[in-house]
Design a protein around this motif. Structure first.
Motif, mmCIF file in Angstrom:
data_model
loop_
_atom_site.group_PDB
_atom_site.id
_atom_site.type_symbol
_atom_site.label_atom_id
_atom_site.label_comp_id
_atom_site.label_asym_id
_atom_site.label_seq_id
_atom_site.Cartn_x
_atom_site.Cartn_y
_atom_site.Cartn_z
ATOM 1 N N TRP A 111 0.855 -1.200 0.000
ATOM 2 C CA TRP A 111 0.000 0.000 0.000
ATOM 3 C C TRP A 111 0.882 1.238 0.000
ATOM 4 N N LYS A 112 0.588 2.172 -0.902
ATOM 5 C CA LYS A 112 1.363 3.414 -1.012
ATOM 6 C C LYS A 112 0.447 4.617 -0.864
ATOM 7 N N VAL A 113 0.961 5.680 -0.249
ATOM 8 C CA VAL A 113 0.179 6.904 -0.062
ATOM 9 C C VAL A 113 -0.313 7.406 -1.406
ATOM 10 N N GLU A 114 -1.591 7.762 -1.460
ATOM 11 C CA GLU A 114 -2.237 8.185 -2.706
ATOM 12 C C GLU A 114 -2.699 9.632 -2.589
ATOM 13 N N LYS A 115 -2.549 10.381 -3.674
ATOM 14 C CA LYS A 115 -2.994 11.771 -3.719
ATOM 15 C C LYS A 115 -4.113 11.991 -4.724
ATOM 16 N N ARG A 116 -4.420 10.979 -5.532
ATOM 17 C CA ARG A 116 -5.446 11.116 -6.569
ATOM 18 C C ARG A 116 -6.549 10.097 -6.315
ATOM 19 N N PHE A 117 -7.703 10.591 -5.896
ATOM 20 C CA PHE A 117 -8.818 9.707 -5.577
ATOM 21 C C PHE A 117 -10.118 10.489 -5.515
ATOM 22 N N HIS A 118 -11.224 9.772 -5.411
ATOM 23 C CA HIS A 118 -12.575 10.342 -5.346
ATOM 24 C C HIS A 118 -13.249 9.722 -4.121
ATOM 25 N N VAL A 119 -13.439 10.525 -3.074
ATOM 26 C CA VAL A 119 -13.966 10.036 -1.800
ATOM 27 C C VAL A 119 -15.109 10.935 -1.335
ATOM 28 N N ARG A 120 -16.134 10.321 -0.723
ATOM 29 C CA ARG A 120 -17.186 11.085 -0.033
ATOM 30 C C ARG A 120 -16.992 10.900 1.453
ATOM 31 N N LEU A 121 -16.902 12.014 2.152
ATOM 32 C CA LEU A 121 -16.787 12.011 3.611
ATOM 33 C C LEU A 121 -17.791 12.999 4.155
ATOM 34 N N GLY A 122 -18.659 12.543 5.021
ATOM 35 C CA GLY A 122 -19.603 13.436 5.671
ATOM 36 C C GLY A 122 -20.479 14.210 4.709
ATOM 37 N N GLY A 123 -20.978 13.549 3.676
ATOM 38 C CA GLY A 123 -21.890 14.197 2.738
ATOM 39 C C GLY A 123 -21.236 15.156 1.767
ATOM 40 N N ASN A 124 -19.918 15.218 1.752
ATOM 41 C CA ASN A 124 -19.176 16.090 0.847
ATOM 42 C C ASN A 124 -18.209 15.250 0.024
#
Length: 150
Positions: free
Chosen positions: A2-15
């Motif tokens: 597993w490597k630290v990622e800077k490019r992603f699409h995440v929903r956290l807390g409705g945002n």
């Protein structure tokens, strides 16, 4: 691996956060870290869970919840979702959706947790509450930090 990622699409807390390595930083420290598996390309979230007294209750690593006090806490869920809650009150502390359950995002996360200093973060599936500020359905994109709290 597993490597630290800077490019992603995440929903956290409705945002929604797109390519934002530090979704929420508290006093200069990111509350969440994201890593991607080199072979499967799955995105994993990492963070610590504390109680109101600042005691470490659990840790999330690679979307999996690790905790010690089985009498106080429980995990429910399936292959694509984990719900970590208090046994007595059924209060949900962490809800992680992944793969198809998070679509169109890679992950969808809701939390009700404290930092070691006692700051409370409420990020429900619908909204994020930060000390009187309510954020609902925002898109935060292509910046190093989504929310900075000092």
């Amino acid at each position: 691996m597993w490597k630290v990622e800077k490019r992603f699409h995440v929903r956290l807390g409705g945002n929604t956060y797109v390519n934002v390595p530090n979704l929420i930083s508290y006093k200069g420290q990111p509350l969440f870290t994201f890593k991607r598996h080199e072979e499967t390309e799955y995105l994993g979230i990492y963070f610590d869970i504390y109680d109101a007294q600042g005691r470490h209750s659990a840790a999330v690593k690679r979307n999996e919840i690790y905790f010690g006090d089985k009498d106080k806490y429980k995990i429910d869920g399936s292959h694509n979702r984990y719900i970590f809650s208090e046994r007595d009150s059924n209060r949900v502390i962490c809800d992680i959706k992944k793969r198809e359950d998070a679509h169109p995002a890679e992950l969808e996360v809701a939390v009700n947790l404290y930092t070691p200093s006692g700051f409370f973060l409420e990020a429900t599936p619908e909204q994020t509450n930060l000390g009187g500020i309510v954020m609902i359905d925002n898109l935060i994109m292509d910046c190093p930090n989504g929310i900075l709290i000092n």
